[in-house]
Design a protein around this motif. Structure first.
Motif, PDB file in Angstrom:
ATOM      1  N   LEU A 253       0.781  -1.225   0.000  1.00  0.00           N
ATOM      2  CA  LEU A 253       0.000   0.000   0.000  1.00  0.00           C
ATOM      3  C   LEU A 253       0.816   1.280   0.000  1.00  0.00           C
ATOM      4  CD1 LEU A 253      -2.565  -1.105   2.744  1.00  0.00           C
ATOM      5  CD2 LEU A 253      -2.882  -1.171   0.278  1.00  0.00           C
ATOM      6  N   VAL A 254       2.133   1.177   0.128  1.00  0.00           N
ATOM      7  CA  VAL A 254       2.938   2.379   0.329  1.00  0.00           C
ATOM      8  C   VAL A 254       2.715   3.388  -0.785  1.00  0.00           C
ATOM      9  CG1 VAL A 254       5.288   3.276   0.388  1.00  0.00           C
ATOM     10  CG2 VAL A 254       4.679   1.301   1.777  1.00  0.00           C
ATOM     11  N   ARG A 255       2.808   2.954  -2.029  1.00  0.00           N
ATOM     12  CA  ARG A 255       2.669   3.906  -3.126  1.00  0.00           C
ATOM     13  C   ARG A 255       1.277   4.535  -3.156  1.00  0.00           C
ATOM     14  NH1 ARG A 255       3.210   1.445  -8.357  1.00  0.00           N
ATOM     15  NH2 ARG A 255       2.657  -0.501  -7.315  1.00  0.00           N
ATOM     16  N   SER A 256       0.246   3.720  -2.996  1.00  0.00           N
ATOM     17  CA  SER A 256      -1.108   4.249  -3.109  1.00  0.00           C
ATOM     18  C   SER A 256      -1.468   5.159  -1.943  1.00  0.00           C
ATOM     19  CB  SER A 256      -2.115   3.103  -3.211  1.00  0.00           C
ATOM     20  OG  SER A 256      -2.053   2.273  -2.050  1.00  0.00           O
ATOM     21  N   VAL A 257      -1.150   4.728  -0.714  1.00  0.00           N
ATOM     22  CA  VAL A 257      -1.523   5.523   0.456  1.00  0.00           C
ATOM     23  C   VAL A 257      -0.716   6.810   0.528  1.00  0.00           C
ATOM     24  CG1 VAL A 257      -1.544   5.589   2.987  1.00  0.00           C
ATOM     25  CG2 VAL A 257      -2.326   3.539   1.769  1.00  0.00           C
ATOM     26  N   LEU A 258       0.593   6.708   0.376  1.00  0.00           N
ATOM     27  CA  LEU A 258       1.407   7.915   0.438  1.00  0.00           C
ATOM     28  C   LEU A 258       1.160   8.800  -0.777  1.00  0.00           C
ATOM     29  CD1 LEU A 258       4.803   6.694   1.921  1.00  0.00           C
ATOM     30  CD2 LEU A 258       2.720   7.460   3.083  1.00  0.00           C
ATOM     31  N   GLY A 259       0.748   8.184  -1.884  1.00  0.00           N
ATOM     32  CA  GLY A 259       0.381   8.984  -3.051  1.00  0.00           C
ATOM     33  C   GLY A 259      -0.793   9.898  -2.751  1.00  0.00           C
ATOM     34  N   GLU A 260      -1.720   9.420  -1.934  1.00  0.00           N
ATOM     35  CA  GLU A 260      -2.863  10.250  -1.536  1.00  0.00           C
ATOM     36  C   GLU A 260      -2.425  11.394  -0.629  1.00  0.00           C
ATOM     37  OE1 GLU A 260      -5.618   7.577   0.224  1.00  0.00           O
ATOM     38  OE2 GLU A 260      -6.011   6.471  -1.638  1.00  0.00           O
ATOM     39  N   GLY A 262       0.331  13.013  -1.160  1.00  0.00           N
ATOM     40  CA  GLY A 262       1.156  13.904  -1.955  1.00  0.00           C
ATOM     41  C   GLY A 262       2.508  13.356  -2.340  1.00  0.00           C
ATOM     42  N   LEU A 263       2.733  12.050  -2.183  1.00  0.00           N
ATOM     43  CA  LEU A 263       4.015  11.474  -2.569  1.00  0.00           C
ATOM     44  C   LEU A 263       4.225  11.619  -4.069  1.00  0.00           C
ATOM     45  CD1 LEU A 263       6.575   9.756  -2.009  1.00  0.00           C
ATOM     46  CD2 LEU A 263       5.153   7.717  -2.410  1.00  0.00           C
ATOM     47  N   GLU A 264       5.319  12.269  -4.443  1.00  0.00           N
ATOM     48  CA  GLU A 264       5.711  12.383  -5.840  1.00  0.00           C
ATOM     49  C   GLU A 264       6.809  11.370  -6.110  1.00  0.00           C
ATOM     50  OE1 GLU A 264       6.868  16.390  -6.592  1.00  0.00           O
ATOM     51  OE2 GLU A 264       4.942  17.239  -5.976  1.00  0.00           O
ATOM     52  N   ILE A 265       6.533  10.383  -6.923  1.00  0.00           N
ATOM     53  CA  ILE A 265       7.483   9.298  -7.176  1.00  0.00           C
ATOM     54  C   ILE A 265       8.423   9.680  -8.316  1.00  0.00           C
ATOM     55  CG2 ILE A 265       7.739   6.911  -7.942  1.00  0.00           C
ATOM     56  CD1 ILE A 265       5.174   6.242  -6.501  1.00  0.00           C
ATOM     57  N   ASP A 266       9.706   9.610  -8.031  1.00  0.00           N
ATOM     58  CA  ASP A 266      10.724   9.844  -9.057  1.00  0.00           C
ATOM     59  C   ASP A 266      10.908   8.575  -9.876  1.00  0.00           C
ATOM     60  OD1 ASP A 266      13.359   9.894 -10.313  1.00  0.00           O
ATOM     61  OD2 ASP A 266      13.694  11.747  -9.218  1.00  0.00           O
ATOM     62  N   PHE A 267      11.077   7.444  -9.186  1.00  0.00           N
ATOM     63  CA  PHE A 267      11.160   6.157  -9.889  1.00  0.00           C
ATOM     64  C   PHE A 267      10.705   5.041  -8.957  1.00  0.00           C
ATOM     65  CE2 PHE A 267      15.508   6.675  -8.160  1.00  0.00           C
ATOM     66  CZ  PHE A 267      15.651   5.494  -7.443  1.00  0.00           C
ATOM     67  N   TRP A 268      10.348   3.936  -9.568  1.00  0.00           N
ATOM     68  CA  TRP A 268       9.944   2.739  -8.826  1.00  0.00           C
ATOM     69  C   TRP A 268      10.407   1.533  -9.624  1.00  0.00           C
ATOM     70  CZ3 TRP A 268       5.445  -0.515 -10.270  1.00  0.00           C
ATOM     71  CH2 TRP A 268       5.293  -1.604  -9.395  1.00  0.00           C
ATOM     72  N   ARG A 269      11.148   0.688  -8.996  1.00  0.00           N
ATOM     73  CA  ARG A 269      11.710  -0.540  -9.551  1.00  0.00           C
ATOM     74  C   ARG A 269      13.064  -0.289 -10.208  1.00  0.00           C
ATOM     75  NH1 ARG A 269       7.799  -4.329 -12.808  1.00  0.00           N
ATOM     76  NH2 ARG A 269       7.699  -2.530 -14.198  1.00  0.00           N
ATOM     77  N   ILE A 270      14.036  -1.079  -9.779  1.00  0.00           N
ATOM     78  CA  ILE A 270      15.410  -0.986 -10.257  1.00  0.00           C
ATOM     79  C   ILE A 270      15.848  -2.353 -10.751  1.00  0.00           C
ATOM     80  CG2 ILE A 270      17.793  -0.393  -9.623  1.00  0.00           C
ATOM     81  CD1 ILE A 270      16.697   1.301  -7.391  1.00  0.00           C
ATOM     82  N   ALA A 271      16.669  -2.356 -11.788  1.00  0.00           N
ATOM     83  CA  ALA A 271      17.176  -3.615 -12.341  1.00  0.00           C
ATOM     84  C   ALA A 271      18.341  -4.104 -11.480  1.00  0.00           C
ATOM     85  CB  ALA A 271      17.608  -3.423 -13.792  1.00  0.00           C
ATOM     86  N   MET A 272      18.008  -4.555 -10.274  1.00  0.00           N
ATOM     87  CA  MET A 272      19.038  -5.052  -9.362  1.00  0.00           C
ATOM     88  C   MET A 272      18.475  -6.217  -8.553  1.00  0.00           C
ATOM     89  SD  MET A 272      19.133  -2.136  -6.344  1.00  0.00           S
ATOM     90  CE  MET A 272      20.217  -3.066  -5.271  1.00  0.00           C
TER      91      MET A 272
END
Length: 397
Positions: A253-260, A262-272
């Motif tokens: 839920l982190v992305r959805s809840v914090l998005g509400e 005002g979380l502005e996501i720079d990136f999500w998911r890394i090739a590591m």
């Protein structure tokens, strides 16, 4: 998915050095200097003796034995004020100022003396056993450079240079929020399908190691209202670290809840690997790094991304992951599209080279192997097979 190098560049772009503050010398251990420290005096302030003995003119003792007249004393904290004349000596002690006219010290072991005369039994050259003025440092000389992480030795020098206070970078305040119904605090008996949370403990210690000040917000259940309320505790922090809730499941839920919020996501998911589901963004004015929930992934990602961010905030150089070289003690197969960080042991071979021995199993839930690891072996995306003896890049833990 983005590559590790790009992700790190974007993380570091989101942080700046924190404002400096002035702290007592006794509270400065482990802090990072925000400006150069210059000597406020010269040390030693004048020529002093390095040994207990007698201050003499070297020309008077070229032929020995020779007896000289004792004219006075020069103890540490005192002095002999008159000019030394030919055929005279002054009793001197370690740290005592060298009298005018004297140019060497004869140590007491090489003399016989009473209250009035001293017989010198060994010749000495000019300058022998004399510490010249400014031997250690001179007034105005830079003794400690901006960016130095202060050790006990550094603080000893700062004290000797007459600095009771030092200007250092403020410690970053780092809020830590774990998530998940499945995790409980250490000491609690876990229920069915629950595990003990190690991430908060690990990250609080990690933040302290990196010079920050951790603030635990607790463990948020997989509930929108609870997660939203607990995340508000990050207001005013310099960084928010979350663990778990960053993947693609219905309970992440982190992305959805914090998005509400005002979380502005720079990136999500890394090739590591480990650590693919990592989030970087900004919650209000607080930068946020959302770490994976698996305990090994949490710490590996903290080393790769959170540590450079904390270094930058505290005035350290974040441009390096302290990459070193080691040779493999076993073969490694080819790699896929994700950059690997293999937990490994370090040793030294007979030639003095570092050797890395990756563990056979690299499961991101195996904390015991992470504890036993000395380093991470870096395997680039699509790396070809590497035979035993191949040189690889490592990051020490």
């Amino acid at each position: 998915m983005i590559q590790v190098e790009e992700a790190l560049e974007r993380v570091l772009a989101g942080f700046t050095e924190l404002a400096p503050e002035t702290v007592s010398l006794h509270d400065a251990l482990g802090r990072v200097l925000a400006k150069d420290v210059k000597a406020r005096l010269t040390q030693p302030p004048n020529d002093v003796s390095a040994m207990d003995g007698f201050a003499v003119k070297s020309a008077d003792i070229q032929t020995v034995p020779v007896t000289l007249k004792i004219r006075g004393e020069a103890p540490a904290g005192g002095s002999y004020e008159a000019q030394l004349q030919d055929g005279e000596a002054v009793r001197i002690f370690t740290g005592g100022p060298v009298p005018l006219g004297a140019d060497c010290i004869v140590i007491q072991e090489n003399t016989d003396h009473d209250d009035t005369n001293v017989t010198v039994k060994q010749s000495e050259a000019p300058g022998r056993y004399i510490r010249p003025a400014g031997l250690d440092f001179s007034e105005g000389q830079i003794g400690l450079e901006k960016g130095t992480t202060l050790t006990a030795r550094d603080l000893a020098l700062a004290a000797a240079m007459n600095h009771p206070w030092l200007e250092v970078y403020r410690k970053p305040k780092v809020a830590i929020l774990a998530t998940g119904n499945e995790v409980v605090l250490p000491g609690v008996t876990p229920g069915p399908n629950q595990i003990i949370s190690s991430n908060t403990t690990a990250l609080m210690s990690f933040v302290r190691e990196c010079g920050g000040e951790p603030i635990s917000l607790g463990i948020a259940p997989d509930d929108k209202e609870a997660l939203s309320a607990m995340a508000k505790g990050a207001e005013g922090a310099d960084l928010l670290l979350t663990t778990g809730g960053a993947s693609v499941g219905d309970h992440d839920l982190v992305r959805s809840v914090l998005g509400e919020q005002g979380l502005e996501i720079d990136f999500w998911r890394i090739a590591m690997r480990p650590g693919k589901p990592l989030i970087f963004g900004k919650l209000g004015r607080t930068p946020m790094i959302g770490l994976p929930g698996n305990p090994v992934s949490t710490l590996v990602c903290a080393y790769i991304f959170a540590r450079p961010a904390l270094w930058k905030m505290t005035g350290r150089n974040p441009d390096t992951l302290q990459i070193e070289k080691a040779v493999l003690t076993s073969d490694l197969g080819e790699n896929d599209k994700r950059q690997d960080y293999l937990r490994a042991r370090l040793s030294t071979n007979s030639s003095g080279q570092l050797e890395a021995t990756p563990f056979d199993r690299q499961d991101s839930a195996m904390l015991n192997l992470l504890r036993k690891a000395d380093c991470l072996v870096i395997r680039a995306p699509f790396a070809v097979p590497a035979a035993k003896g191949t040189e690889v890049e490592i990051i020490r833990l």
